[in-house]
Scaffold this motif. Structure first.
Motif, PDB file in Angstrom:
ATOM      1  N   GLU A 226       0.814  -1.217   0.000  1.00  0.00           N
ATOM      2  CA  GLU A 226       0.000   0.000   0.000  1.00  0.00           C
ATOM      3  C   GLU A 226       0.846   1.266   0.000  1.00  0.00           C
ATOM      4  O   GLU A 226       0.360   2.347  -0.341  1.00  0.00           O
ATOM      5  CB  GLU A 226      -0.949  -0.005   1.200  1.00  0.00           C
ATOM      6  CG  GLU A 226      -1.991  -1.119   1.133  1.00  0.00           C
ATOM      7  CD  GLU A 226      -2.889  -1.149   2.354  1.00  0.00           C
ATOM      8  OE1 GLU A 226      -2.727  -0.255   3.216  1.00  0.00           O
ATOM      9  OE2 GLU A 226      -3.735  -2.055   2.439  1.00  0.00           O
ATOM     10  N   VAL A 227       2.117   1.175   0.409  1.00  0.00           N
ATOM     11  CA  VAL A 227       2.991   2.356   0.437  1.00  0.00           C
ATOM     12  C   VAL A 227       4.113   2.236  -0.597  1.00  0.00           C
ATOM     13  O   VAL A 227       5.081   2.993  -0.564  1.00  0.00           O
ATOM     14  CB  VAL A 227       3.582   2.579   1.852  1.00  0.00           C
ATOM     15  CG1 VAL A 227       2.479   2.856   2.853  1.00  0.00           C
ATOM     16  CG2 VAL A 227       4.429   1.384   2.290  1.00  0.00           C
TER      17      VAL A 227
ATOM     18  N   ARG B  63       9.734   5.935  -2.458  1.00  0.00           N
ATOM     19  CA  ARG B  63       8.273   5.760  -2.417  1.00  0.00           C
ATOM     20  C   ARG B  63       7.763   5.682  -0.985  1.00  0.00           C
ATOM     21  O   ARG B  63       6.751   6.282  -0.636  1.00  0.00           O
ATOM     22  CB  ARG B  63       7.867   4.496  -3.186  1.00  0.00           C
ATOM     23  CG  ARG B  63       8.002   4.593  -4.689  1.00  0.00           C
ATOM     24  CD  ARG B  63       7.275   3.435  -5.375  1.00  0.00           C
ATOM     25  NE  ARG B  63       7.775   2.125  -4.976  1.00  0.00           N
ATOM     26  CZ  ARG B  63       8.765   1.483  -5.598  1.00  0.00           C
ATOM     27  NH1 ARG B  63       9.381   2.047  -6.641  1.00  0.00           N
ATOM     28  NH2 ARG B  63       9.146   0.287  -5.189  1.00  0.00           N
TER      29      ARG B  63
ATOM     30  N   ASN C   8       5.072   8.087   0.846  1.00  0.00           N
ATOM     31  CA  ASN C   8       3.748   7.572   1.238  1.00  0.00           C
ATOM     32  C   ASN C   8       3.591   7.314   2.730  1.00  0.00           C
ATOM     33  O   ASN C   8       2.464   7.259   3.228  1.00  0.00           O
ATOM     34  CB  ASN C   8       3.460   6.278   0.470  1.00  0.00           C
ATOM     35  CG  ASN C   8       3.352   6.497  -1.015  1.00  0.00           C
ATOM     36  OD1 ASN C   8       2.823   7.517  -1.461  1.00  0.00           O
ATOM     37  ND2 ASN C   8       3.862   5.548  -1.802  1.00  0.00           N
TER      38      ASN C   8
END
Length: 719
Positions: free
Chosen positions: A540-541, A564, A568
């Motif tokens: 999800e991140v 990333r 996130n």
């Protein structure tokens, strides 16, 4: 404080020599008047002591102002006084040496906090004295052979149950009473009825165990809303299994709304329906979806007996109509029953008897059976001798309501039973009660309706084919799990690997140089995953990259992954990056455990990866499981053909997957005080002989807060 073995000390409920009734009344419409009326009306042979503060005569019997005035210690007390007076009555009973008490009065945990406190005090008296207490807020108990009546149920107003071998236990008074009435209409003989209500002492497990211990009970029907003590229920089911007494359970609260209502009704935690189903199945119980099927299965078991039940699921269907044969074949198949073709010699024999018959399966005997009893007997004999089927269903639309045809069928069935005394044959038909009774005496259960007949037969055959008793959880030593194990995927996989779950080779890195050095040891292709105690779902991140195939790509993707995650999840603490060997090919399964508040650790396996939540193809079992039961879990999946070489695929390593399931189940039991949930998604199962690997793992610790039961409702026991 006395401890009581499950189900013990309840004989006084069903075979008391003397009964005291607190709140006894001359008014037979009142709760305190009906038990006294029933005892006298139906000929209870023991001594009855009405207790009423006014004393005097109560329904023609001398009354007593207090228990202390009674000339002996009654074995059983029935308490029907306002809730404020119940505790005093219970304390009087304990001091006098009463063996058991039934509290019919309502107004306790179902009414809120104050009622719960009063109920807890009553339970404390039971545990301190050893006196068994049923209720409060229950409909009571009936011992049919001894005509012991400790209930106000309106089901007894029309008549007393016929004595027999079927026992009924229920948490709900209304359900228990209704089941008792329907059982009488169905022609079932009853041994005992026990409704447990709020269960301050005696619970549903005690009730089941007491019927297991009763020599006069051979079949147990149970209406269950919830369970307060999972271990006691397991013990009671084990007792029933050991005694070879079928336990048929109607578990209400299947839907989310129904489960919440059941919990609030009883003031107890309600486990999920899937967990209840798994526990009942593992315990060898027969679960049914309705009162109607509860009675049909109970009736069939009482007629057939557990010893006559086959271990297979192959059925032969016999009719005098091709249309009915098709309907039965469809209904049987829908219940998971198989209809194999009869052996060639059997078919030839049928054709020699009825040349125009359809002899395969279903067997269409044609209208010839309506005129010649020897034809029906010979066809039945031919099919009964065929070992390609485990049971028979004989269907007839009208035969048993027409005297001429009735005689044909009775003569043929009598002959078949003489020749095949142990063969399971179910009749799908309607008949007058006297004919049903006659057929039951021959060992033929009769069920009206095609779907009902097939559902009942399927339930009987599942019971006959039930597996061995489950592995004993107490053989596994309990121990806490170090808190560090919960920190990250890597730490979780580390402790799981020690427990016997294979994981790919992997290492935590913190720099590019460490990444390159590790890659040279592990070899390509590789997987990169972020390691953080604050990130449970890495994808999800953007914290996962799969398929690193060169050193240059490794450096590039390592940097991108960290960028990333920083974007996130900027607040997440980063412990490094996990560099793991990439496992290629195979079938993805999801494997996990959960901690049920009633039944403890449960283990689950299903189709994994991105399909896990969409398809919800899972199998659930109480932990621990051995490799045999783990294999059964895998085989029960709709997706099992993917593991078994469907459409030319190579067969997967089912044995390795089963070993992983068993190892995880043992881990969950060993660390039950520390681990609330485990999620392994995916467990990658490679081709046969190549193993199975946990590619991702999450451990969830037990919350320091204990679960709180839902708020109770104000529903009272109904007659």
């Amino acid at each position: 404080m006395q401890t009581v073995e499950v189900g013990r000390g309840l004989e006084a409920l069903f075979k008391p020599q003397s009964i005291a009734i607190f709140g006894a009344s001359d008014d037979v419409t009142k709760i305190g008047g009906r038990p006294l009326q029933f005892l006298q009306k139906y000929g209870y042979a023991g001594r009855i002591y009405p207790i009423n503060r006014k004393a005097g005569l109560v329904q023609s019997l001398p009354g007593y102002a207090a228990l202390a005035d009674v000339p002996e210690a009654p074995e059983l007390a029935v308490i029907a006084v306002p809730p404020a007076g119940v505790l005093e009555a219970v304390q009087d009973c304990a001091r006098r040496g009463v063996k058991a008490a039934v509290i019919l009065s309502a107004g306790f945990s179902e009414m809120g906090e104050e009622g719960s406190r009063l109920q807890a005090q009553i339970g404390d008296v039971a545990r301190a004295s050893g006196m068994r207490i049923v209720g409060p807020n229950c409909l009571g108990a009936v011992g049919v052979p001894d005509r012991s009546i400790a209930t106000f149920s309106v089901a007894l107003e029309a008549g007393f149950p016929t004595a027999g071998a079927v026992g009924i236990v229920s948490q709900s008074g209304n359900l228990g009473s209704f089941t008792l009435r329907l059982a009488g209409e169905r022609g079932l003989g009853i041994s005992r009825l026990l409704t447990t209500g709020n269960e301050c002492d005696v619970d549903i497990a005690d009730a089941i165990a007491s019927l297991v211990s009763d020599p006069g009970t051979s079949v147990i029907l149970c209406c269950m809303e919830t369970c307060r003590d999972g271990e006691k229920l397991r013990q009671a089911m084990a007792m029933a299994r050991e005694a070879d007494k079928p336990l048929v359970v109607l578990k209400v609260g299947v839907s989310e709304a129904g489960s919440a209502a059941a919990a609030s009704h009883t003031g107890a935690l309600a486990g999920s329906d899937a967990i209840f189903d798994a526990v009942l199945r593992q315990g060898g119980a027969i679960r049914v979806p309705s009162i109607e099927q509860l009675l049909e299965v109970g009736h069939a078991l009482s007629v057939v007996g557990a010893a006559r039940l086959p271990r297979g699921s192959r059925v032969a269907v016999l009719t005098a109509s091709g249309g009915f044969g098709v309907l039965l074949a469809d209904a049987a198949s829908a219940q998971g029953l198989a209809l194999p073709k009869l052996r060639a010699e059997t078919q030839q024999r049928i054709l020699s008897i009825v040349p125009f018959a359809a002899p395969s399966n279903p067997v269409d005997m044609t209208a010839q059976v309506s005129s010649r009893p020897e034809v029906l007997a010979q066809v039945l004999d031919a099919v009964a001798q065929d070992d390609s089927c485990d049971a028979l269903i004989l269907q007839s639309a009208n035969a048993f309501h027409m005297p001429r045809l009735r005689d044909v069928f009775l003569e043929a069935l009598t002959q078949v039973r003489r020749d095949h005394p142990s063969r399971l044959i179910v009749l799908c038909a309607r008949a007058p009660q006297e004919v049903r009774t006659q057929l039951a005496a021959l060992g033929f259960p009769m069920i009206e309706g095609i779907d009902a007949a097939c559902a009942t037969l399927a339930a009987l055959m599942r019971f006959g084919a039930r597996g061995p008793a489950p592995a004993a959880a107490f053989d596994i030593a309990r121990s806490p799990l170090d808190a560090d194990a919960f920190a990250t995927e890597a730490s979780a996989k580390g402790v799981l690997a020690e427990a016997g779950l294979p994981v790919p080779q992997e290492v935590i890195i913190a720099t590019r140089d460490q990444a390159l050095a590790a890659a040279r040891r592990l070899g390509f292709p590789l997987v990169l995953k972020i390691v953080s105690p604050d990130i449970a779902h890495k994808t999800e991140v953007g914290g996962v990259f799969v398929g690193v195939r060169s050193e240059a790509q490794l450096i590039e993707e390592y940097d991108r992954l960290l960028e990333r995650v920083a974007l996130n999840a900027p607040q997440a603490r980063i412990a490094g990056v996990l560099l793991a060997q990439m496992v290629q090919g195979g079938v993805e399964l999801i494997l996990g455990t959960t901690q049920d508040p009633v039944f403890g650790p449960m283990v689950m396996v299903g189709l994994g990866g991105i399909f896990a939540e969409i398809l919800q193809d899972v199998s659930l079992q109480p932990a621990p499981v051995d490799e045999v039961r783990a294999t059964e879990m895998l085989r029960s999946l709709k997706a099992f053909p993917l593991l078994d070489g469907a459409r030319g695929r190579p067969k997967a390593d089912v044995q390795a997957a089963a070993q992983a399931i068993a190892a995880l189940s043992r881990f969950a039991v060993r660390h039950a005080q520390s681990v609330a949930e485990i999620d392994i998604n995916p467990l990658m199962v490679l081709d046969q002989g190549r193993g199975a690997y946990a590619l991702d793992a999450l451990l969830v610790p037990v919350s320091p807060k204990s679960p709180v039961p839902p708020a109770p409702s104000a529903e009272k026991a109904n007659p």
